[in-house]
Design a protein around this motif. Structure first.
Motif, PDB file in Angstrom:
ATOM      1  N   GLN A   1      -0.873  -3.572  -6.213  1.00 21.39           N
ATOM      2  CA  GLN A   1      -1.431  -4.909  -6.421  1.00 21.39           C
ATOM      3  C   GLN A   1      -0.353  -5.980  -6.334  1.00 21.39           C
ATOM      4  N   VAL A   2       0.798  -5.750  -6.973  1.00 22.67           N
ATOM      5  CA  VAL A   2       1.889  -6.718  -6.921  1.00 22.67           C
ATOM      6  C   VAL A   2       2.461  -6.801  -5.511  1.00 22.67           C
ATOM      7  N   LEU A   3       2.626  -5.667  -4.851  1.00 24.89           N
ATOM      8  CA  LEU A   3       3.116  -5.660  -3.470  1.00 24.89           C
ATOM      9  C   LEU A   3       2.214  -6.492  -2.564  1.00 24.89           C
ATOM     10  N   GLY A   4       0.905  -6.250  -2.665  1.00 20.43           N
ATOM     11  CA  GLY A   4      -0.037  -6.947  -1.805  1.00 20.43           C
ATOM     12  C   GLY A   4      -0.067  -8.437  -2.063  1.00 20.43           C
ATOM     13  N   LEU A   5      -0.074  -8.812  -3.323  1.00 21.12           N
ATOM     14  CA  LEU A   5      -0.120 -10.231  -3.676  1.00 21.12           C
ATOM     15  C   LEU A   5       1.107 -10.956  -3.141  1.00 21.12           C
ATOM     16  N   HIS A   6       2.279 -10.371  -3.347  1.00 19.71           N
ATOM     17  CA  HIS A   6       3.514 -11.006  -2.888  1.00 19.71           C
ATOM     18  C   HIS A   6       3.556 -11.116  -1.368  1.00 19.71           C
TER      19      HIS A   6
ATOM     20  N   ALA B   1       6.081 -14.205   9.970  1.00 25.33           N
ATOM     21  CA  ALA B   1       5.015 -13.964   8.998  1.00 25.33           C
ATOM     22  C   ALA B   1       4.303 -12.648   9.300  1.00 25.33           C
ATOM     23  N   ARG B   2       4.035 -12.391  10.568  1.00 27.93           N
ATOM     24  CA  ARG B   2       3.343 -11.157  10.951  1.00 27.93           C
ATOM     25  C   ARG B   2       4.224  -9.932  10.684  1.00 27.93           C
ATOM     26  N   MET B   3       5.501 -10.024  11.036  1.00 32.03           N
ATOM     27  CA  MET B   3       6.398  -8.883  10.844  1.00 32.03           C
ATOM     28  C   MET B   3       6.575  -8.569   9.362  1.00 32.03           C
ATOM     29  N   ARG B   4       6.723  -9.605   8.548  1.00 34.59           N
ATOM     30  CA  ARG B   4       6.891  -9.366   7.118  1.00 34.59           C
ATOM     31  C   ARG B   4       5.643  -8.706   6.533  1.00 34.59           C
ATOM     32  N   GLN B   5       4.471  -9.176   6.950  1.00 34.98           N
ATOM     33  CA  GLN B   5       3.239  -8.585   6.449  1.00 34.98           C
ATOM     34  C   GLN B   5       3.117  -7.128   6.869  1.00 34.98           C
ATOM     35  N   MET B   6       3.419  -6.830   8.127  1.00 38.48           N
ATOM     36  CA  MET B   6       3.314  -5.450   8.598  1.00 38.48           C
ATOM     37  C   MET B   6       4.348  -4.554   7.920  1.00 38.48           C
ATOM     38  N   ALA B   7       5.530  -5.084   7.663  1.00 37.77           N
ATOM     39  CA  ALA B   7       6.547  -4.295   6.967  1.00 37.77           C
ATOM     40  C   ALA B   7       6.079  -3.930   5.558  1.00 37.77           C
ATOM     41  N   TYR B   8       5.437  -4.887   4.871  1.00 39.23           N
ATOM     42  CA  TYR B   8       4.935  -4.598   3.522  1.00 39.23           C
ATOM     43  C   TYR B   8       3.716  -3.676   3.562  1.00 39.23           C
ATOM     44  N   GLN B   9       2.878  -3.831   4.584  1.00 44.95           N
ATOM     45  CA  GLN B   9       1.745  -2.908   4.703  1.00 44.95           C
ATOM     46  C   GLN B   9       2.249  -1.482   4.922  1.00 44.95           C
ATOM     47  N   LYS B  10       3.288  -1.355   5.711  1.00 47.71           N
ATOM     48  CA  LYS B  10       3.883  -0.036   5.926  1.00 47.71           C
ATOM     49  C   LYS B  10       4.407   0.537   4.612  1.00 47.71           C
ATOM     50  N   LEU B  11       5.077  -0.310   3.816  1.00 46.78           N
ATOM     51  CA  LEU B  11       5.579   0.139   2.521  1.00 46.78           C
ATOM     52  C   LEU B  11       4.431   0.542   1.601  1.00 46.78           C
ATOM     53  N   GLY B  12       3.362  -0.252   1.569  1.00 51.10           N
ATOM     54  CA  GLY B  12       2.224   0.079   0.707  1.00 51.10           C
ATOM     55  C   GLY B  12       1.572   1.381   1.082  1.00 51.10           C
ATOM     56  N   SER B  13       1.404   1.612   2.385  1.00 51.16           N
ATOM     57  CA  SER B  13       0.806   2.863   2.849  1.00 51.16           C
ATOM     58  C   SER B  13       1.695   4.048   2.488  1.00 51.16           C
TER      59      SER B  13
ATOM     60  N   SER C   1      -7.060  -1.519  -0.212  1.00 52.44           N
ATOM     61  CA  SER C   1      -8.114  -1.870   0.742  1.00 52.44           C
ATOM     62  C   SER C   1      -8.300  -3.379   0.808  1.00 52.44           C
ATOM     63  N   ALA C   2      -8.329  -4.039  -0.359  1.00 51.87           N
ATOM     64  CA  ALA C   2      -8.477  -5.496  -0.389  1.00 51.87           C
ATOM     65  C   ALA C   2      -7.271  -6.177   0.249  1.00 51.87           C
ATOM     66  N   TRP C   3      -6.094  -5.645  -0.022  1.00 50.70           N
ATOM     67  CA  TRP C   3      -4.868  -6.170   0.578  1.00 50.70           C
ATOM     68  C   TRP C   3      -4.933  -6.073   2.102  1.00 50.70           C
ATOM     69  N   ARG C   4      -5.297  -4.899   2.598  1.00 52.31           N
ATOM     70  CA  ARG C   4      -5.356  -4.691   4.051  1.00 52.31           C
ATOM     71  C   ARG C   4      -6.368  -5.629   4.706  1.00 52.31           C
ATOM     72  N   GLN C   5      -7.494  -5.836   4.030  1.00 51.83           N
ATOM     73  CA  GLN C   5      -8.526  -6.708   4.583  1.00 51.83           C
ATOM     74  C   GLN C   5      -8.029  -8.153   4.672  1.00 51.83           C
ATOM     75  N   GLN C   6      -7.390  -8.640   3.607  1.00 52.09           N
ATOM     76  CA  GLN C   6      -6.917 -10.021   3.645  1.00 52.09           C
ATOM     77  C   GLN C   6      -5.742 -10.175   4.599  1.00 52.09           C
ATOM     78  N   ALA C   7      -4.888  -9.151   4.684  1.00 51.11           N
ATOM     79  CA  ALA C   7      -3.772  -9.202   5.628  1.00 51.11           C
ATOM     80  C   ALA C   7      -4.281  -9.277   7.060  1.00 51.11           C
ATOM     81  N   ALA C   8      -5.353  -8.544   7.355  1.00 52.05           N
ATOM     82  CA  ALA C   8      -5.933  -8.572   8.703  1.00 52.05           C
ATOM     83  C   ALA C   8      -6.497  -9.949   9.024  1.00 52.05           C
ATOM     84  N   GLU C   9      -7.143 -10.575   8.048  1.00 48.14           N
ATOM     85  CA  GLU C   9      -7.698 -11.921   8.249  1.00 48.14           C
ATOM     86  C   GLU C   9      -6.583 -12.931   8.512  1.00 48.14           C
TER      87      GLU C   9
END
Length: 756
Positions: free
Chosen positions: A606-611, A628-640, A658-666
């Protein structure tokens, strides 16, 4: 290796106060400065939405095939379907990806679907030709602390003595502090008596303490303490007495209608249709060529009227002491007195005079108990129901006057509802030349400052299918902690209700975060950072990212078997419920590890996704689209990867991911859309210029300014400022730019991106 002897951290609670949370149970202390590299050619051809869309429509199962000869084992991708984007990692074949540990399932899919989506995503990426354009960003980390500012609305033990601070780093004495008794210190004060000494746990500075023993005992017992700085003023308003200003657009375009679904009923929706029939001899409905008989149509204004009237009824029942004021704007601005129903008109040259508007005092006596909603609800409903569409859009003057009215009580709110560009008076958004745009930016910046300094939250509702230059308006929402949204007129009532579920709990909020001297914030070389927040709402959250600053200090701690580091937050604020000025201090210790796997196994998704979402959104607002895109994908990789390393991820963690991934995709899709628009117009920014990176792909996120030649810094900063301004202007002026701006500013708002 990870440190021995597991340490139980101080999880601070006071009646379930959880002001401070971390992205991992363990603080990672290693060399740092690790990079994540990207194949930019592949990055430009995919988006995070690709995997989601593929998962929703899984391919039919392939026919069974004869088993192939076993192949040598290959390493599994650590980053799920993001692995193919990172050129520093070995590319993974599709059949190998199918064996990778699946990410948690969405509400509308299974983990098997997710594996297939990962494989499809990797196919798209790995089929891209090898690129010579390699980019790098900081490797995602679990070294993140989040602060839940909504807890400022809860009570903590109050300490009336002086704040005892370290004279070197300004840390406050706490329950973690080691105090040497006077008898053991062997020193004397200037008054001749012996005093205890304190060795600061953050910087090791030693200081004499002159506080009374009773005060020291109270400090030692409290994890979270409020220091009273200034008593509440006698005239302070209590909870439920704030002012809600409805700033309503009644320009001519608000008469545009929408087709209502079967069975749809809207209070007061018949007024316009009744008037409409009067113009036909047979009193039949007038219909536009595209409108059908037997179908109900409701105007934008009718939807606003119904939503506001419904909310007034709710206030009368649940918040009877609230004051509600109606402000409307078209060719002029009308301020309605809730007690007398009289409209006070502001028009003419005054609409273009910002100084006059900020000094104007509307003749309203909102301190009178007779202006509370329990006394004025019926009259306000009459005012709302009688509004009619006409004229142009004096949005800017109306917004300034609304903020001034709401400023009478700190913690009050303005709800602005509009369907078009401001085109009269200050804030006129129809001007396009450079001088006018610079003036616009100053005006909307000044309104943001006015709202923050007055303790007023501004919310903006824009009508779906219209153009309002939300880029400017949403900045005010972000600064004042309000919400911006684009809504369907038929669902407006629901959106109005949501906005008032996030009340202001504190104003004049300033946050100081203090780290141990062995740590520093990732974007600076210091261990102390101050952020001016302004308003804090029930859902306000602030995050900080940090890293190791001094290997020597950390090595010494490890040698001394000290397996924890202290963190302290000092929040200066005015309590909305009482008006008292306070300093809340929370000090917490966290265990440390040198093993990245240990930190990731204990990650808080939750903290990872929010940040990550908030950081990426802020970067995108500044025009740093690729970064912005690279940072988001790097954190998504870390979360997974973090979830795959957990022995058993909880359902709550899976839902948060799941909520994090959905908002990141948007968010990612909004950025991709903007970049495609630029490309279609022949405008292309070099990605190395987007985030001030060097052209060879090396990222200078962590490079101190003095390491670069001054002329280079100036040139890069100038180029960055031009790019930021151009991209913000593009979002503001495009007919469909509101959609992207809405996504970017909502994502940066903790209220919209909190995955609780």
């Amino acid at each position: 290796p990870s440190l021995p002897s597991p340490f139980k951290p101080h999880y601070i609670r006071f009646f379930q106060l959880n002001l401070m949370d971390f992205a991992s149970k363990y603080i990672l202390v290693n060399e740092g400065d690790e990079k994540e590299t990207f194949d930019e050619d592949a990055l430009e051809q995919v988006s995070l939405a690709d995997a989601k869309s593929k998962r929703k429509k899984p391919a039919p199962p392939a026919p069974a095939a004869a088993p192939a000869a076993p192949a040598p084992a290959a390493p599994k991708p650590s980053g799920g379907f993001f692995g193919g984007l990172f050129s520093s990692k070995k590319r993974v074949k599709v059949d190998e990806a199918k064996e990778a540990a699946p990410a948690p399932a969405d509400d509308d899919g299974s983990s098997e679907d997710e594996v297939e989506a990962q494989a499809a995503f990797l196919t798209t990426v790995t089929s891209t030709a090898q690129s010579s354009r390699v980019r790098a960003v900081r490797k995602a980390t679990t070294n993140i602390v989040s602060l839940d500012l909504g807890t400022l609305g809860n009570d903590a033990p109050i300490f009336t003595g002086d704040v005892i601070r370290c004279q070197n780093c300004q840390a406050v004495l706490s329950h973690l502090s080691v105090i040497t008794p006077a008898s053991a210190s062997g020193s004397s004060s200037s008054s001749g008596g012996s005093n205890p000494h304190w060795s600061c746990e953050f910087c090791s500075t030693k200081a004499e303490i002159t506080a009374e023993e009773e005060e020291l005992q109270m400090v030692k017992q409290g994890h979270t303490i409020d220091y009273l700085i200034e008593a509440p003023p006698p005239e302070a308003k209590g909870d439920g007495e704030e002012i809600i200003v409805y700033c309503i657009d009644i320009s001519g375009s608000m008469c545009c209608t929408s087709e209502a679904p079967p069975g749809f009923k809207l209070k007061n929706a018949g007024s316009l249709s009744d008037l409409n029939r009067q113009f036909n001899d047979d009193h039949s409905n007038q219909l536009l060529p595209s409108e059908r008989r037997g179908v109900s149509y409701v105007s934008r204004l009718e939807c606003v009227q119904a939503a506001v009237n419904h909310q007034l009824a709710v206030f009368e029942k649940n918040f009877p002491n609230r004051r509600c004021v109606v402000v409307t704007f078209s060719n002029d601005v009308s301020i309605y007195d809730p007690k007398t129903k009289q409209a006070h008109i502001v028009a003419g040259d005054h609409l273009s005079d910002y100084e006059w508007l900020t000094n104007y005092k509307a003749p309203l006596d909102l301190s009178d108990a007779a202006t509370s909603i329990k006394h004025t609800r019926n009259d306000l409903s009459t005012i709302i129901s009688g509004l009619e569409e006409r004229g142009a859009t004096a949005l800017g003057p109306a917004l300034v006057l609304s903020v001034k009215i709401a400023s009478a009580v700190a913690g009050s709110q303005v709800i602005l509802c509009t369907d078009g560009l401001a085109n009269i008076g200050v804030g006129n958004l129809e001007a396009k030349d450079d001088a006018a745009v610079a003036k616009l930016e100053k005006f909307y910046g000044d309104v943001s400052d006015l709202a923050v300094q007055s303790g007023v939250m501004v919310n903006v509702i824009s009508i779906k299918g219209t153009h309002t230059s939300l880029e400017y308006l949403a900045k005010i929402c972000q600064a004042s902690r309000g919400l911006n949204d684009i809504v369907d007129p038929l669902t407006m009532q629901e959106n109005f209700n949501v906005m008032l579920k996030n009340p202001v709990v504190a104003t004049d909020v300033t946050v100081k975060m203090i780290l141990h001297r062995g740590l520093k914030f990732h974007d600076s070389a210091v261990s102390e950072k101050t952020s001016v927040v302004g308003n804090a709402t029930k859902e306000s959250t602030l995050t900080f990212e940090f890293e190791m600053a001094s290997k020597e200090v950390i090595d010494k701690l490890i040698e001394e078997k000290k397996d924890q580091l202290p963190f302290q937050v000092q929040i200066t604020y005015t309590k909305k419920a009482t008006g008292a000025k306070m300093i809340r201090v929370l000090t917490q210790a966290q265990p440390i590890t040198t093993d990245r796997d240990v930190a990731e196994q204990n990650a808080n998704v939750q903290v990872l996704g929010l940040h990550s979402v908030q950081e990426s959104a802020r970067l995108a607002q500044q025009g740093n689209y690729t970064k912005a895109r690279m940072r988001q994908m790097a954190y998504q990789k870390l979360g997974s990867a973090a979830l795959s390393k957990k022995p058993q991820a909880s359902e709550a963690e899976k839902k948060s991911y799941s909520a994090w991934r959905q908002q990141a995709a948007e968010l990612d899709e909004a950025i991709v859309v903007q970049k495609k628009k630029e490309s279609s117009r022949g405008k292309r920014y070099d990605s190395a210029d987007e985030d001030l990176s060097d052209s060879d792909g090396a990222n200078n996120d962590d490079m101190e300014v003095d390491q670069l030649a001054v002329p280079v810094v100036k040139a890069k900063s100038a180029k960055s400022a031009v790019r930021t301004a151009e991209r913000q202007r593009t979002r503001a002026e495009d007919e469909d730019g509101d959609t992207s701006s809405n996504v970017l500013y909502r994502a940066a708002n903790a209220w919209s991106s909190n995955f609780k």
